[in-house]
Design a protein around this motif. Structure first.
Motif, PDB file in Angstrom:
ATOM      1  N   HIS A 103      -4.586   2.325  -6.246  1.00 43.72           N
ATOM      2  CA  HIS A 103      -4.173   2.461  -4.851  1.00 43.72           C
ATOM      3  C   HIS A 103      -2.800   1.812  -4.708  1.00 43.72           C
ATOM      4  CE1 HIS A 103      -4.065   2.245  -0.483  1.00 43.72           C
ATOM      5  NE2 HIS A 103      -5.078   3.108  -0.481  1.00 43.72           N
ATOM      6  N   LYS A 104      -1.913   2.487  -4.039  1.00 46.51           N
ATOM      7  CA  LYS A 104      -0.529   2.014  -3.964  1.00 46.51           C
ATOM      8  C   LYS A 104      -0.411   0.616  -3.360  1.00 46.51           C
ATOM      9  CE  LYS A 104       0.181   4.491   0.410  1.00 46.51           C
ATOM     10  NZ  LYS A 104       0.937   5.571   1.090  1.00 46.51           N
ATOM     11  N   SER A 105      -1.353   0.270  -2.467  1.00 48.36           N
ATOM     12  CA  SER A 105      -1.291  -1.048  -1.832  1.00 48.36           C
ATOM     13  C   SER A 105      -1.668  -2.178  -2.785  1.00 48.36           C
ATOM     14  CB  SER A 105      -2.208  -1.082  -0.604  1.00 48.36           C
ATOM     15  OG  SER A 105      -3.564  -0.906  -0.994  1.00 48.36           O
ATOM     16  N   GLN A 106      -2.283  -1.835  -3.924  1.00 54.31           N
ATOM     17  CA  GLN A 106      -2.669  -2.853  -4.905  1.00 54.31           C
ATOM     18  C   GLN A 106      -1.484  -3.341  -5.733  1.00 54.31           C
ATOM     19  OE1 GLN A 106      -6.115  -0.307  -6.625  1.00 54.31           O
ATOM     20  NE2 GLN A 106      -6.655  -2.418  -7.125  1.00 54.31           N
ATOM     21  N   ILE A 107      -0.424  -2.545  -5.781  1.00 55.56           N
ATOM     22  CA  ILE A 107       0.668  -2.813  -6.713  1.00 55.56           C
ATOM     23  C   ILE A 107       1.751  -3.633  -6.030  1.00 55.56           C
ATOM     24  CG2 ILE A 107       2.299  -1.765  -8.317  1.00 55.56           C
ATOM     25  CD1 ILE A 107       0.579   0.801  -8.130  1.00 55.56           C
ATOM     26  N   LYS A 108       2.063  -4.776  -6.612  1.00 56.02           N
ATOM     27  CA  LYS A 108       3.074  -5.662  -6.064  1.00 56.02           C
ATOM     28  C   LYS A 108       4.382  -5.527  -6.846  1.00 56.02           C
ATOM     29  CE  LYS A 108      -0.552  -9.061  -5.028  1.00 56.02           C
ATOM     30  NZ  LYS A 108      -0.595  -8.799  -3.571  1.00 56.02           N
ATOM     31  N   GLN A 112      12.926  -8.298 -10.683  1.00 59.78           N
ATOM     32  CA  GLN A 112      13.222  -6.923 -10.305  1.00 59.78           C
ATOM     33  C   GLN A 112      14.581  -6.810  -9.612  1.00 59.78           C
ATOM     34  OE1 GLN A 112      12.097  -3.919 -10.571  1.00 59.78           O
ATOM     35  NE2 GLN A 112       9.984  -4.073 -11.328  1.00 59.78           N
ATOM     36  N   ARG A 113      15.199  -5.657  -9.781  1.00 58.21           N
ATOM     37  CA  ARG A 113      16.473  -5.381  -9.105  1.00 58.21           C
ATOM     38  C   ARG A 113      16.239  -5.262  -7.604  1.00 58.21           C
ATOM     39  NH1 ARG A 113      17.561   0.302 -11.892  1.00 58.21           N
ATOM     40  NH2 ARG A 113      16.400  -0.773 -13.528  1.00 58.21           N
ATOM     41  N   ARG A 114      17.323  -5.400  -6.829  1.00 58.31           N
ATOM     42  CA  ARG A 114      17.214  -5.295  -5.375  1.00 58.31           C
ATOM     43  C   ARG A 114      16.861  -3.864  -4.982  1.00 58.31           C
ATOM     44  NH1 ARG A 114      22.304  -7.424  -2.151  1.00 58.31           N
ATOM     45  NH2 ARG A 114      21.598  -9.289  -3.276  1.00 58.31           N
ATOM     46  N   LEU A 115      15.978  -3.724  -3.999  1.00 56.05           N
ATOM     47  CA  LEU A 115      15.544  -2.406  -3.569  1.00 56.05           C
ATOM     48  C   LEU A 115      16.695  -1.662  -2.891  1.00 56.05           C
ATOM     49  CD1 LEU A 115      13.058  -0.470  -3.159  1.00 56.05           C
ATOM     50  CD2 LEU A 115      12.911  -1.455  -0.853  1.00 56.05           C
ATOM     51  N   TYR A 128       1.454  -5.617 -11.066  1.00 52.77           N
ATOM     52  CA  TYR A 128       2.874  -5.738 -10.745  1.00 52.77           C
ATOM     53  C   TYR A 128       3.638  -4.558 -11.356  1.00 52.77           C
ATOM     54  CZ  TYR A 128       1.760 -10.534  -9.434  1.00 52.77           C
ATOM     55  OH  TYR A 128       1.207 -11.648  -8.849  1.00 52.77           O
ATOM     56  N   CYS A 129       4.475  -3.955 -10.553  1.00 54.58           N
ATOM     57  CA  CYS A 129       5.255  -2.802 -11.008  1.00 54.58           C
ATOM     58  C   CYS A 129       6.436  -3.281 -11.861  1.00 54.58           C
ATOM     59  CB  CYS A 129       5.770  -2.004  -9.806  1.00 54.58           C
ATOM     60  SG  CYS A 129       6.702  -0.542 -10.248  1.00 54.58           S
ATOM     61  N   ASP A 169       8.260  -0.956 -13.860  1.00 57.98           N
ATOM     62  CA  ASP A 169       9.243   0.121 -13.816  1.00 57.98           C
ATOM     63  C   ASP A 169       8.762   1.175 -12.822  1.00 57.98           C
ATOM     64  OD1 ASP A 169      11.649   1.507 -14.919  1.00 57.98           O
ATOM     65  OD2 ASP A 169      10.154   3.008 -15.439  1.00 57.98           O
ATOM     66  N   GLY A 170       9.608   1.478 -11.829  1.00 52.90           N
ATOM     67  CA  GLY A 170       9.256   2.477 -10.822  1.00 52.90           C
ATOM     68  C   GLY A 170       9.187   1.918  -9.420  1.00 52.90           C
ATOM     69  N   GLN A 171       9.910   0.806  -9.175  1.00 50.31           N
ATOM     70  CA  GLN A 171       9.863   0.159  -7.863  1.00 50.31           C
ATOM     71  C   GLN A 171      10.212   1.134  -6.731  1.00 50.31           C
ATOM     72  OE1 GLN A 171      12.193  -3.397  -5.369  1.00 50.31           O
ATOM     73  NE2 GLN A 171      12.917  -2.797  -7.395  1.00 50.31           N
ATOM     74  N   HIS A 172      11.259   1.949  -6.943  1.00 48.31           N
ATOM     75  CA  HIS A 172      11.691   2.855  -5.874  1.00 48.31           C
ATOM     76  C   HIS A 172      10.697   3.999  -5.671  1.00 48.31           C
ATOM     77  CE1 HIS A 172      15.478   0.721  -6.701  1.00 48.31           C
ATOM     78  NE2 HIS A 172      15.715   0.945  -5.428  1.00 48.31           N
ATOM     79  N   ARG A 173      10.094   4.461  -6.762  1.00 49.16           N
ATOM     80  CA  ARG A 173       9.065   5.493  -6.624  1.00 49.16           C
ATOM     81  C   ARG A 173       7.835   4.948  -5.894  1.00 49.16           C
ATOM     82  NH1 ARG A 173       7.923   6.732 -12.333  1.00 49.16           N
ATOM     83  NH2 ARG A 173       9.296   4.988 -12.834  1.00 49.16           N
ATOM     84  N   LEU A 174       7.476   3.697  -6.214  1.00 52.15           N
ATOM     85  CA  LEU A 174       6.363   3.056  -5.521  1.00 52.15           C
ATOM     86  C   LEU A 174       6.669   2.932  -4.034  1.00 52.15           C
ATOM     87  CD1 LEU A 174       3.696   1.474  -5.364  1.00 52.15           C
ATOM     88  CD2 LEU A 174       4.992  -0.591  -6.003  1.00 52.15           C
ATOM     89  N   GLU A 175       7.864   2.466  -3.706  1.00 47.61           N
ATOM     90  CA  GLU A 175       8.253   2.298  -2.306  1.00 47.61           C
ATOM     91  C   GLU A 175       8.252   3.644  -1.582  1.00 47.61           C
ATOM     92  OE1 GLU A 175       9.345   0.331   1.175  1.00 47.61           O
ATOM     93  OE2 GLU A 175       8.629  -0.469  -0.745  1.00 47.61           O
ATOM     94  N   GLY A 176       8.678   4.699  -2.285  1.00 42.67           N
ATOM     95  CA  GLY A 176       8.651   6.025  -1.687  1.00 42.67           C
ATOM     96  C   GLY A 176       7.239   6.457  -1.349  1.00 42.67           C
ATOM     97  N   SER A 177       6.300   6.178  -2.251  1.00 40.27           N
ATOM     98  CA  SER A 177       4.900   6.548  -2.001  1.00 40.27           C
ATOM     99  C   SER A 177       4.317   5.752  -0.839  1.00 40.27           C
ATOM    100  CB  SER A 177       4.059   6.336  -3.261  1.00 40.27           C
ATOM    101  OG  SER A 177       3.856   4.950  -3.529  1.00 40.27           O
ATOM    102  N   LEU A 178       4.766   4.506  -0.676  1.00 40.80           N
ATOM    103  CA  LEU A 178       4.261   3.665   0.415  1.00 40.80           C
ATOM    104  C   LEU A 178       4.640   4.212   1.783  1.00 40.80           C
ATOM    105  CD1 LEU A 178       4.982   0.131  -1.101  1.00 40.80           C
ATOM    106  CD2 LEU A 178       2.728   1.116  -0.652  1.00 40.80           C
TER     107      LEU A 178
END
Length: 283
Positions: free
Chosen positions: A35-40, A46-49, A79-80, A82-91
């Motif tokens: 679940h996307k909410s589980q991933i921190k 990590q690089r800046r969003l 914890y993510c 690789d894929g921080q921006h993809r995760l944020e997009g899904s959120l």
């Protein structure tokens, strides 16, 4: 030829022959839907969003483009890596709840940070040429139009620019999106000016800029100014572009266009004047 075999030409195992070592003691990850909410996201490494990038992913979401996230399992948390921006997009999307991940067990944040570095430095970014070719295959109308122009010029697309190739596809693609008619009208002139020579991205941008700001009824692609540009020649145009760029401290299109304008006007009484270039563009 690329040799993808596990053994050398003598039949020796390559791992043994070359003493290849595993970089770390990590184990293969396991596929999982989380679940996307589980991933921190741990911002200690990590690089800046980039918020606009995440929004673009959300608004143009594709499962193929999303692929899988590389996730670390540490202390009962995910914890993510690789894929921080993809995760944020899904959120940002209510129609997406679970996302595909490859989950690796790690002992601490140091292992996690090393995983982040490995996943982001061992991959080669997609080149502009490869991206352009993929756009053509996908049917992108602007990419196909640019591709047709290049083919008609008798040149081919390449990473290296010379008298038979074109490397500045990103600039041409941008111009096609901004004003295709200007690109169509100026491209044959550029090809003729650079016959047997490399086509500089700065020249392409500068000529497009000039044509876009020509006085009403005048064009670089016909009549007096076309003849004048071809008469001045590529060597003088290049020299003038470099001189103007040095003067303005910039290689932006308006600065390079000023160089071409000076080359065109040199020795003339009735000079070409572009109000936008003379006033605002060079500030």
């Amino acid at each position: 030829m690329n040799n993808s075999k596990e053994t050398t030409h003598l039949g020796t195992d390559k791992v043994s022959r070359y003493k290849w070592q595993l970089k770390d003691q990590s184990k293969p990850g396991k596929m999982a839907f989380l679940h996307k909410s589980q991933i921190k996201v741990d911002h200690e490494y990590q690089r800046r969003l980039n918020a606009p990038k995440a929004l673009e992913i959300a608004s143009n979401f594709s499962w193929i483009a999303f692929g899988v996230l590389i996730v670390a399992s540490r202390g009962g948390q995910f914890y993510c890596m690789d894929g921080q921006h993809r995760l944020e997009g899904s959120l940002k999307r209510s129609d997406i709840q679970e996302v595909p991940c490859i989950v690796f067990d790690v002992d601490d944040i140091i292992d996690e940070a090393c995983g982040f570095l490995s996943s982001n430095t061992l991959r080669k970014p997609v080149s502009a040429i490869d991206k352009f070719r993929a756009m053509c295959l996908s049917g992108d109308k602007h990419a196909l139009s640019v591709n047709d122009l290049i083919k008609e010029s008798g040149r081919v697309i390449s990473d290296a620019s010379d008298g038979k190739t074109v490397a500045c596809v990103s600039a041409l693609l941008r111009q096609a999106k901004d004003n295709m008619s200007i690109l169509v009208s100026t491209w044959p002139l550029i090809v003729q000016l650079c016959s047997g020579r490399s086509i500089s991205v700065y020249l392409v941008r500068a000529i497009w800029y000039l044509e876009n700001n020509m006085p009403d009824g005048q064009s670089l692609n016909k009549g007096r100014w076309r003849d004048r540009l071809l008469s001045v020649g590529l060597d003088e145009v290049d020299r003038s572009i470099k001189s103007a760029a040095a003067y303005h401290g910039s290689m932006k299109p308006s600065s390079c266009a000023d160089g071409i304008l000076k080359a065109l006007n040199h020795g003339l009484k009735n000079r070409l004047s572009l109000a936008g270039l003379d006033q605002e563009a060079l500030k």
